[in-house]
Structure formats: structure tokens, C-alpha cells
Scaffold this motif. Structure first.
Motif, mmCIF file in Angstrom:
data_model
loop_
_atom_site.group_PDB
_atom_site.id
_atom_site.type_symbol
_atom_site.label_atom_id
_atom_site.label_comp_id
_atom_site.label_asym_id
_atom_site.label_seq_id
_atom_site.Cartn_x
_atom_site.Cartn_y
_atom_site.Cartn_z
ATOM 1 N N CYS A 128 -9.427 -5.091 1.169
ATOM 2 C CA CYS A 128 -9.157 -3.949 1.943
ATOM 3 C C CYS A 128 -10.488 -3.295 2.643
ATOM 4 O O CYS A 128 -11.454 -3.086 1.846
ATOM 5 C CB CYS A 128 -8.388 -2.762 1.459
ATOM 6 S SG CYS A 128 -8.043 -1.601 2.283
ATOM 7 N N ILE B 92 -3.653 -1.915 -4.095
ATOM 8 C CA ILE B 92 -4.785 -1.790 -3.126
ATOM 9 C C ILE B 92 -5.786 -2.849 -3.933
ATOM 10 O O ILE B 92 -5.947 -2.742 -5.030
ATOM 11 C CB ILE B 92 -5.786 -0.472 -3.007
ATOM 12 C CG1 ILE B 92 -4.706 0.619 -2.475
ATOM 13 C CG2 ILE B 92 -6.979 -0.835 -2.403
ATOM 14 C CD1 ILE B 92 -4.453 0.153 -0.797
ATOM 15 N N MET C 132 0.846 -1.250 -0.081
ATOM 16 C CA MET C 132 -0.076 0.033 -0.207
ATOM 17 C C MET C 132 0.915 1.070 0.036
ATOM 18 O O MET C 132 1.673 1.589 0.855
ATOM 19 C CB MET C 132 -0.877 0.038 1.430
ATOM 20 C CG MET C 132 -1.688 1.219 1.153
ATOM 21 S SD MET C 132 -2.749 1.247 2.874
ATOM 22 C CE MET C 132 -3.236 -0.407 3.210
#
Length: 128
Positions: free
Chosen positions: A120, A115, A1
């Protein structure tokens, strides 16, 4: 990330919300100088928001619930003329609500290919 949730909020969501707020106040017929005074920002900043030089990456008006909240915020600012810290607090709250609803996930994935929005759930769990 490479880009975390707080960066997304401060670099993209908050400016987009402020841009929408400026636009709503402009729709009400206010001049740039009046908007600047109400929001405690410079007239130059207002001009950049209106010219889509700032806050243009996320169209918050495409989220009806968020747009309604921005419009309500604009009405409250017009009626009460609050201080800059109150306005900032309200925009930060809206930014976190936006993320908490998962509205920023696809945008976040677009600017950070590391991502995976399906895995997530950081924003939803923290701010939802």
C-alpha cells in the motif's frame, strides 16, 4: 481494507497532533482554560487530551520533524492568536504530511490487518 487513509487521518492522526499541541502549550505554562481559548476548544477537551483520553494512540513527538512543526505551530498560535479555521487547516495539513511521509503505515496496518504496508502506497502517493 476496512479503514481508509482519511479515517486514519481524522480518527487517529489529527487527534494525536492536537493532543501534542495541547501538551506543548501546557509545557509553556498555560492553564487549561487558556489553552482552550487559544485553540477554540472546550476546557473539557483540553483536560481529556492532557489526561491521554484523546489522541493517545500515536505519539507524534517520536517523529522529530513532526514534533518541530507542532512546536512551531504552537508558537505561531501564541503570537498571532488565529481563528479556529486557520488552526484546523494547519492541523489537517500536518495530518496529511504525516501520512504522506509514511509515518502512519505501521499504525494503519496495526488497526487493519488487511493492510499490507509493503504494497500500500496510497498515502505516500496522495499526500507525499
Amino acid at each position: 481494507m476496512k479503514t481508509n487513509a482519511f479515517e486514519v487521518a481524522s480518527r487517529y492522526v489529527y487527534p494525536s497532533l492536537r493532543r501534542r499541541l495541547v501538551g506543548v502549550l501546557r509545557e509553556r505554562g498555560l492553564k487549561q482554560t487558556e489553552i482552550a481559548e487559544l485553540l477554540h476548544i472546550t476546557q473539557s477537551a483540553v483536560s481529556r487530551y492532557l489526561g491521554e483520553e484523546r489522541g493517545k494512540l500515536i505519539d507524534v513527538s517520536s517523529f522529530p520533524d513532526v514534533d518541530r512543526e507542532v512546536r512551531e505551530l504552537a508558537e505561531r498560535i501564541l503570537a498571532e492568536r488565529p481563528g479556529e479555521y486557520w488552526i484546523h487547516t494547519e492541523l489537517v495539513k500536518l495530518s496529511l504530511e504525516f501520512l504522506g511521509k509514511g509515518y502512519g503505515c505501521s499504525f494503519h496496518a496495526g488497526i487493519d490487518p488487511d493492510i499490507n504496508p509493503e504494497e500500500c502506497r496510497v498515502c505516500i502517493e496522495l499526500f507525499g
